[in-house]
Each structure stands twice: as C-alpha cells, then as structure tokens.
Design a protein around this motif. Structure first.
Motif, PDB file in Angstrom:
ATOM      1  N   MET A   1      39.002  47.179  37.988  1.00 55.13           N
ATOM      2  CA  MET A   1      38.300  46.162  37.211  1.00 55.13           C
ATOM      3  C   MET A   1      38.886  46.031  35.808  1.00 55.13           C
ATOM      4  O   MET A   1      39.015  44.926  35.285  1.00 55.13           O
ATOM      5  CB  MET A   1      36.813  46.509  37.130  1.00 55.13           C
ATOM      6  CG  MET A   1      36.070  46.354  38.446  1.00 55.13           C
ATOM      7  SD  MET A   1      34.349  46.832  38.304  1.00 55.13           S
ATOM      8  CE  MET A   1      33.727  45.563  37.210  1.00 55.13           C
ATOM      9  N   ALA A   4      42.248  44.249  36.089  1.00 58.31           N
ATOM     10  CA  ALA A   4      42.046  42.828  36.360  1.00 58.31           C
ATOM     11  C   ALA A   4      41.569  42.093  35.107  1.00 58.31           C
ATOM     12  O   ALA A   4      42.005  40.971  34.819  1.00 58.31           O
ATOM     13  CB  ALA A   4      41.042  42.645  37.493  1.00 58.31           C
ATOM     14  N   ALA A   5      40.676  42.721  34.343  1.00 52.40           N
ATOM     15  CA  ALA A   5      40.155  42.096  33.128  1.00 52.40           C
ATOM     16  C   ALA A   5      41.255  41.946  32.078  1.00 52.40           C
ATOM     17  O   ALA A   5      41.344  40.914  31.387  1.00 52.40           O
ATOM     18  CB  ALA A   5      38.999  42.920  32.572  1.00 52.40           C
ATOM     19  N   THR A  90      38.410  42.715  25.496  1.00 52.65           N
ATOM     20  CA  THR A  90      38.064  43.230  26.822  1.00 52.65           C
ATOM     21  C   THR A  90      37.182  44.460  26.716  1.00 52.65           C
ATOM     22  O   THR A  90      36.209  44.610  27.465  1.00 52.65           O
ATOM     23  CB  THR A  90      39.349  43.561  27.607  1.00 52.65           C
ATOM     24  OG1 THR A  90      40.118  42.363  27.763  1.00 52.65           O
ATOM     25  CG2 THR A  90      39.019  44.112  28.991  1.00 52.65           C
ATOM     26  N   PHE A  94      33.103  44.600  28.218  1.00 50.47           N
ATOM     27  CA  PHE A  94      32.495  45.626  29.063  1.00 50.47           C
ATOM     28  C   PHE A  94      31.321  46.294  28.348  1.00 50.47           C
ATOM     29  O   PHE A  94      30.225  46.429  28.900  1.00 50.47           O
ATOM     30  CB  PHE A  94      33.527  46.690  29.447  1.00 50.47           C
ATOM     31  CG  PHE A  94      34.416  46.324  30.603  1.00 50.47           C
ATOM     32  CD1 PHE A  94      33.917  46.295  31.895  1.00 50.47           C
ATOM     33  CD2 PHE A  94      35.747  46.034  30.398  1.00 50.47           C
ATOM     34  CE1 PHE A  94      34.732  45.962  32.972  1.00 50.47           C
ATOM     35  CE2 PHE A  94      36.580  45.698  31.464  1.00 50.47           C
ATOM     36  CZ  PHE A  94      36.073  45.668  32.754  1.00 50.47           C
ATOM     37  N   GLY A 128      31.015  41.863  41.876  1.00 51.93           N
ATOM     38  CA  GLY A 128      32.106  42.742  41.485  1.00 51.93           C
ATOM     39  C   GLY A 128      31.730  43.786  40.446  1.00 51.93           C
ATOM     40  O   GLY A 128      32.453  44.763  40.255  1.00 51.93           O
ATOM     41  N   TRP A 129      30.617  43.587  39.763  1.00 54.25           N
ATOM     42  CA  TRP A 129      30.187  44.499  38.698  1.00 54.25           C
ATOM     43  C   TRP A 129      29.043  45.411  39.129  1.00 54.25           C
ATOM     44  O   TRP A 129      28.503  46.138  38.320  1.00 54.25           O
ATOM     45  CB  TRP A 129      29.712  43.688  37.484  1.00 54.25           C
ATOM     46  CG  TRP A 129      30.812  43.181  36.604  1.00 54.25           C
ATOM     47  CD1 TRP A 129      31.819  42.335  36.943  1.00 54.25           C
ATOM     48  CD2 TRP A 129      30.991  43.485  35.219  1.00 54.25           C
ATOM     49  NE1 TRP A 129      32.614  42.082  35.862  1.00 54.25           N
ATOM     50  CE2 TRP A 129      32.130  42.772  34.784  1.00 54.25           C
ATOM     51  CE3 TRP A 129      30.289  44.280  34.302  1.00 54.25           C
ATOM     52  CZ2 TRP A 129      32.587  42.841  33.466  1.00 54.25           C
ATOM     53  CZ3 TRP A 129      30.745  44.348  32.990  1.00 54.25           C
ATOM     54  CH2 TRP A 129      31.890  43.636  32.583  1.00 54.25           C
TER      55      TRP A 129
END
Length: 278
Positions: A1, A4-5, A90, A94, A128-129
């Motif tokens: 993740m 990807a972020a 990023t 998160f 996805g999270w």
C-alpha cells in the motif's frame, strides 16, 4: 500500500523538489497535531519516509493508540529536504486518515464507559484499507468485528429471504460448524419473535439486533436470561447521542459503521524548524 501510494504521488519524479530545492539542502521538522485526538498510522508514516529516503533521521514522539493534545509533536524528521518534502503528503495522508478513525472510535468508547458494551467496527471501510482501518479502531479502544466474508458467518435479512425455513437454517449451521469448526455464526434479527427463535438454535454465537428500540433491546437481553451466549450486538441508529442509551440496555456490543465510513481526518501537519532556531 505504501509503495502504491508513493507511486501514485511521485510518478516519474517530484519535479517541484528537483527544480526548486537544492540537492544538498537539509531540513528539520516535526509532524504536529493541530487538534486533540487519538493516533494511528505512526508506524506507517515512519515507513513512508524510510521508503523515500533511508537516510532521513526519524523519531516517533508518541505511539499508535496515544491520545494527543493540540500542539503535540508526533514525529521528528531530519535530513534531505528533497526526500522529506517528497514523502510529506503521503505520510500525512496515512496518518491523518487512520488517526481520524482512531479518534472517532475513542469518542464512542469514552461515551459508553461504565457499561459492559464494547464498540464494534463493520465492513464499511475504504476499499483496500480495511486492515489499516480496523487496526486504527483497535488503537482507538474499539473491537474488531469480522475482517471479511471468510472469517465469520453473518446471516442477514437478505440471506433469510433466500432461506427462511428454520429447519433448513439450523441444518446449514450444523453443516458449517462441522466443516469450519472455528468459524462463529451470527444471525440478524429485526423482530423480537426472531430473537426468541434464534435463542433456541444450536451453534449460534451472536445475534444482531437490528434497528430495535431501547425497550426491545432490553427485552432481548431479558429473553437471553442468565446465559452469556449468544452474544447480543445492537446495530442501526447509533450516533453520539444514542450510543450510551443503547449500551445501557445490557447488550454486549454496539456496532458503529460511522467510525470508519464517516471518520474525519485528524488535523496534522509537518512544521519545519527555521535554521536560525536549530
């Protein structure tokens, strides 16, 4: 993740830092809370900085699950200005999102303090999270419900429309328990008549009491008598104004979809220390 972020944000390169920040410039700063809250995602944010530039010096001032006040320092960063600026957004995305979930959860947990009820999350998560958001619920003092369709059976009203015969329902529970002995079974009831019926089933671990009034919830608890199983979970119409009354009825759990699907990001920012103040 995280990869990807970062790929989503950086793409072929951070052009702003490349053209407007000297390659040898070093900076120091702190991620700071702009409001009171409960933290989650600290370790994720640290890893974002490491992935961008392993040479950035990092220190977490508080841990996941900590309550912080406005102005509290959360993470210190020091190193290449380019690396820190590239990772900044990023890391904050998160940290802010997950801390928002933890903070929302903590508010509900605090509201039901003094009762025996625990706050549950749901599957109403960001695609996805889910793992991260459910971890944030735990950091906020809540309890995880099932992770997905594979780790607990939950027979809801739409399932009951497809198969409503009690004998067939009981037979299906027995088959499940034989083939998947570690999987718990939860049945949804929106009427007390259903609760009475489900209490007579073998192998039911939880009953979901959907959109019932406080009087109905209390009656459902009384119908269970002195038994500890099945556990009773209240759902529907839960907010900060109603949750304590629901918890006081004696149910074991109160599920709150809002702690994930409607959590507001916690206000956090990266503040740099001016060179003359270092």
């Amino acid at each position: 993740m995280i990869d990807a972020a970062l790929a989503e944000d950086i793409g072929a390169g951070d052009l702003t830092s490349e053209y407007f920040v000297p390659a040898d410039r070093r900076i120091r700063g702190f991620i700071v809370a702009r409001e009171d809250g409960c933290l989650s995602g600290v370790e994720i944010a640290l890893e974002v900085f490491r992935r961008v530039d392993p040479q950035i010096a990092l220190q977490s001032m508080v841990s996941d699950g900590s309550r912080v006040g406005k102005g509290a320092h959360v993470i210190s960063v020091e190193g290449s200005a380019r690396g820190i600026l590239t990772a900044e957004r990023t890391a904050l995305n998160f940290l802010q999102r997950l801390s928002g979930v933890a903070t929302a959860t903590r508010r509900f947990v605090d509201e039901v303090a003094g009762t025996s009820a625990r706050i549950l999350d749901t599957r109403k998560t960001t695609p996805g999270w889910r793992w991260l958001e459910k971890q944030a619920v735990v950091h906020g003092g809540g309890t995880n419900h099932r992770m997905g369709l594979y780790d607990r059976v939950m027979v809801k009203d739409n399932h009951l429309v497809a198969e409503h015969d009690p004998e067939e329902l009981q037979a299906a529970i027995r088959r499940l328990k034989t083939e998947h002995p570690g999987v718990e079974v939860e049945l949804e009831a929106d009427r007390l008549e259903q609760v009475k019926s489900f209490l007579g089933f073998v192998g039911v671990d939880h009953i979901l009491l959907d959109n019932m009034s406080l009087a109905e919830l209390r009656e459902a608890v009384e119908m269970r008598g002195g038994r500890t199983r099945p556990r009773l979970e209240a759902s529907g119409g839960v907010n900060m104004e109603t949750v304590k009354g629901i918890a006081k009825t004696g149910v074991d759990f109160v599920s709150v979809g809002a702690i994930t699907h409607s959590a507001v990001a916690l206000d956090l920012a990266l503040d740099f220390v001016p060179p003359e103040n270092e």
